[in-house]
Design an enzyme around this catalytic site. Structure first.
Site, short mmCIF file in Angstrom:
data_model
loop_
_atom_site.label_atom_id
_atom_site.label_comp_id
_atom_site.label_asym_id
_atom_site.label_seq_id
_atom_site.Cartn_x
_atom_site.Cartn_y
_atom_site.Cartn_z
CB CYS A 12 -0.94 0.00 1.20
SG CYS A 12 -0.03 0.14 2.73
CB CYS A 15 3.41 -0.25 3.19
SG CYS A 15 1.78 -0.90 3.46
CG ASP A 406 14.85 25.44 -32.27
OD1 ASP A 406 15.43 26.52 -32.36
OD2 ASP A 406 15.29 24.37 -32.73
CG ASP A 594 17.11 21.13 -32.58
OD1 ASP A 594 17.18 22.09 -31.79
OD2 ASP A 594 17.73 21.09 -33.65
CG ASP A 598 16.86 24.51 -28.32
OD1 ASP A 598 17.50 23.54 -27.92
OD2 ASP A 598 15.99 24.45 -29.21
P1 ADP Z 1 17.33 27.82 -34.66
O1 ADP Z 1 17.01 28.83 -33.64
O2 ADP Z 1 16.62 28.07 -35.94
O3 ADP Z 1 17.18 26.42 -34.20
P2 ADP Z 1 20.19 28.06 -34.09
O4 ADP Z 1 19.99 28.87 -32.87
O5 ADP Z 1 20.74 26.70 -33.93
O6 ADP Z 1 18.88 27.98 -35.00
O7 ADP Z 1 21.12 28.86 -35.08
C1 ADP Z 1 20.73 30.14 -35.51
C2 ADP Z 1 21.41 30.55 -36.75
O8 ADP Z 1 22.81 30.63 -36.54
C3 ADP Z 1 21.23 29.60 -37.90
O9 ADP Z 1 20.05 29.84 -38.61
C4 ADP Z 1 22.47 29.90 -38.74
O10 ADP Z 1 22.23 31.02 -39.54
C5 ADP Z 1 23.50 30.26 -37.71
N1 ADP Z 1 24.37 29.11 -37.39
C6 ADP Z 1 24.40 28.41 -36.23
N2 ADP Z 1 25.32 27.44 -36.30
C7 ADP Z 1 25.88 27.50 -37.51
C8 ADP Z 1 26.89 26.75 -38.20
N3 ADP Z 1 27.50 25.71 -37.62
N4 ADP Z 1 27.19 27.12 -39.45
C9 ADP Z 1 26.59 28.16 -40.05
N5 ADP Z 1 25.62 28.88 -39.47
C10 ADP Z 1 25.27 28.59 -38.22
MG MG Z 2 17.70 24.60 -33.16
#
Ligand code: ADP
Ligand code: MG
Length: 699
Positions: A12, A15, A406, A594, A598
């Site tokens: 339970c 418990c 995102d 993803d 973020d």
């Molecule tokens: P989101 O918010 O769309 O998920 P991110 O925050 O991961 O995207 O990245 C924001 C922006 O930064 C992307 O749209 C891109 O323009 C730029 N960016 C991030 N990482 C890279 C990378 N490795 N090469 C080129 N551009 C990048």
């Molecule tokens: Mg992203």
């Protein structure tokens, strides 16, 4: 160190509380959660000795047994058969005794009647009496066993032998039905546990070998036969495969895969034999993450659950004290008022009232049905491809007002491909030179954008690569400083970007401060992003929001396509975090991401959801819910289940408390006979438990 111990025969919730507080006292135990419904002990401990002590102590507690790996659980069914048998035998003795009471007279008949009642009482009540005795020795009183012993012994002492037997009989019947009901909930979630394959067929140099999934390593080639489950995540080597992903998504549909497609562990091969290559070890695979989460889900208790646990702790002793007052003070007052004299009047009647009151007071309906409802809710979500990390989040999700997404990898698939090259006006490089320059730099990144360049060959590799989260990359190639990324990055480096109209995401490139041009990369919208957002609206979400680091142009076109209300663009990870905090002020915020760039927003949101296959291990760790197969339409489903769970929890709380109060008043007033009190108590409990089953129904 942390571990989850599986146990059995914990009978339970009260418990479970008692065991938990005992284990908590052990030296070296940092934290411990004992769960009645999942039958688990979640333990974090300092050293091996503490763990051993916990196991020993738990094994000594009532009938509890710790199951370690090898020991198979004793069949619950057998235990039920035995309980049924005891109840039937006791019932027969009881009926015999009652018939004698009404049909036969004389000393012999009376003696026989007592014998029959005694047999009935003992055959059904002995486990209760034994645990009461054991608990009393250990100084643990006030549990259900104690209440029932006091009530039945009290009735017998007052000369109501039949009633004493009936109390015990009904109580045990209720316990049995409850155990069956909880068991069936447990099983429905246990089906999930069957996701794991027992072995995998590894092929080495054409020779097949069977190994447990845990022993697979990345790169192993595995043969999956018809009807078998994918043992760990990987990619398909054979030409095609048909997978039944029902256990991951809850949808009964086949997924057709071709060479190179990702295969999620736990899905079933619905076609012929195929070969796959393992890309993640078992412990990082979908299956293992799912099982971990389901097991740990019960530790995040929802507010009503915590309330009930606290409530039961102070409530039971309070009720006992009131019962004693009812038995002692009430007859005194009765004497004083009726005859103006201080003596005990109507003692027997008052003691009966006190006993009845005691029996009714047992809070089992609440204590069992509320956690059971949450548990069913979490289980239902899991079956539809949504992992919820605790009942709290189920509660939070039900109240979602704002859903924030995102962009990359969430609303879009995150599979970027190169769609074009826009060279700067003075064309210092050819398209191929530009592409290979970017590819060299991106080889140091794990961002979805970087994956668009994996198949682009490059000659000179990049050095001093550094990633600017949410902006891009910088590195040195052939001694020159190369910058790759979005406008924000370029602005902060004082490099101006040539404006081009494009429906794609632009990755700008500069070398030693000179602008070279941009690569256009495309990313498909997730198939049912639009449906999901619309369905969320129907579930009462007021605003849908997109938070992205991408440019306004690209973000806007996606927002329009998906049906997002508000878009916030060119946000750096910490700006997303601030934005989330701001949004939160207007209502409960759900954030879906993803996990790439973020994690900070995930911490800020009221409930963070991550994508199961795309999401990084860290994101899945940081989130409160996971969409196993990255299907956004699971979100509105989760919302629906969460709301239903909450509704049923509230129903159960209100129903049980109202019934309790009504019966307690009747009992204390002496209107309700003792056996009827037990009957009502068992009835309320069973109704509440059955109500909790409704969470699982599809409608
Ligand atoms: P989101 O918010 O769309 O998920 P991110 O925050 O991961 O995207 O990245 C924001 C922006 O930064 C992307 O749209 C891109 O323009 C730029 N960016 C991030 N990482 C890279 C990378 N490795 N090469 C080129 N551009 C990048
Ligand atoms: Mg992203």
């Amino acid at each position: 160190m942390k571990t989850v111990l599986k146990i059995e025969n914990l009978d339970c919730p009260v418990c479970a509380e008692a065991l938990q507080s005992e284990l908590q006292k052990i030296k070296g135990v940092v934290d411990v959660q004992v769960e009645y419904i999942t039958q688990t002990i979640t333990l974090s401990y300092e050293n091996e000795t503490a763990l051993q002590k916990v196991i020993v102590k738990a094994n000594k507690f009532e009938d509890v047994r710790v199951l370690d790996g090898g020991v198979p659980p004793t069949k619950r069914k057998n235990a039920h058969t035995k309980a049924w048998l005891c109840i039937v035998i006791a019932a027969l003795f009881f009926v015999g005794g009652t018939l004698l009471e009404y049909l036969a007279r004389g000393t012999l008949a009376e003696a026989l009647r007592y014998v029959l009642y005694a047999l009935a009482y003992l055959s059904v009540g002995y486990p209760v009496l034994i645990s009461t005795a054991k608990n009393l020795v250990k100084g643990r009183v006030f549990d259900e066993n104690f209440l029932m012993t006091v009530a039945s012994v009290g009735a017998i002492a007052l000369g109501e032998f039949g009633e004493g037997v009936l109390v015990m009989l009904l109580y045990q019947l209720g316990e049995l039905l409850q155990s069956i009901a909880v068991g069936s909930s447990r099983n429905s979630v246990a089906e999930l546990m069957e996701l794991k394959s027992e072995y995998a067929t590894v092929v080495v140099d054409g020779v097949q070998r069977l190994v447990p999934p845990e022993e697979l390593s990345v790169g192993d080639v595995v043969l999956v036969k018809a009807g078998e489950r994918v043992p760990a995540d990987g990619i398909l080597l054979s030409e095609i495969a048909a997978l039944d992903v029902k256990s991951l998504t809850g949808e009964a549909d086949l997924r057709m895969c071709k060479t190179g497609d990702e295969l999620l562990s736990g899905s079933i091969n619905a076609g012929g034999v195929y070969e796959m290559k393992i890309t993640r070890p078992y412990k990082d695979s979908a299956v293992s993450r799912i099982l971990d989460m389901v097991e740990n889900a019960s530790s995040g208790k929802a507010a009503p659950e915590k309330f009930i646990a606290k409530f039961a702790r102070i409530y039971t002793p309070a009720v006992c004290i009131f019962a004693v007052l009812l038995a002692v003070c009430a007859p005194l007052c009765n004497g004083l008022i009726a005859d103006n004299r201080l003596y005990f009047k109507n003692v027997a009647a008052w003691i009966r009232s006190a006993l009845t009151f005691l029996v009714i007071s047992c809070p089992c309906a609440l204590v069992i049905s509320v956690p059971l409802t949450y548990f069913s809710g979490i289980g239902t979500c899991a079956k539809q491809g949504i992992l919820v990390k605790g009942a709290t989040y189920l509660d939070v999700v039900a109240k979602t007002r704002i859903a924030a997404f995102d962009k990359t990898g969430t609303l879009t698939e995150g599979n970027f491909t190169v769609c074009g090259v826009r060279l700067a006006k003075h064309r210092p490089h050819s398209e191929n030179e530009l592409l290979s320059l970017v590819a060299a730099v991106e080889s140091g990144s794990s961002h979805p954008i970087a994956r668009a360049f994996v198949s682009v060959p490059f000659v000179h590799s990049a050095e001093n690569v550094s990633e600017h989260a949410g902006q891009g990359m910088s590195a040195t190639v052939c001694g020159k400083n190369v910058l790759v990324g979005n406008e924000t990055l370029f602005r902060s480096h004082g490099i101006s970007v040539e404006k081009v109209e494009s429906v794609y995401t632009l990755v700008h490139v500069a070398e030693d401060g000179e602008y070279l041009g941009a690569v256009e990369i495309g990313d498909k919208l997730r198939e049912n992003a639009k449906t999901a957002v619309a369905a969320l609206k129907q579930q009462g979400v007021l605003r849908s929001v997109m938070l992205t680091g991408d440019s306004a142009q690209r973000a806007q076109s996606i927002a329009e396509e998906v049906g997002i209300d508000e878009t916030y663009v060119q946000l750096l990870p910490d700006e997303k975090h601030l934005k989330a905090k701001e949004l939160k002020k207007a209502g409960v915020l759900l954030y879906v991401g993803d996990g790439i760039n973020d994690a900070p927003v995930m911490m800020a949101a009221d409930c963070a959801v991550s994508m199961g296959t795309l999401g990084s291990a860290a994101a899945i760790e940081a989130s409160d819910m996971v969409l196993i197969s990255d299907d956004l339409t699971a979100l509105p489903k989760a919302l629906r289940v969460a709301k239903k769970t909450r509704r049923i929890v509230l129903q159960n709380i209100i129903f049980s408390i109202a019934m309790k109060v009504a019966f307690m008043v009747l009992g204390a007033g002496g209107i309700l006979p003792l056996w009827l009190a037990v009957f009502a108590d068992v009835g309320v409990m069973l109704l509440a438990v059955c109500n909790s089953f409704r969470v699982r129904s599809k409608k």
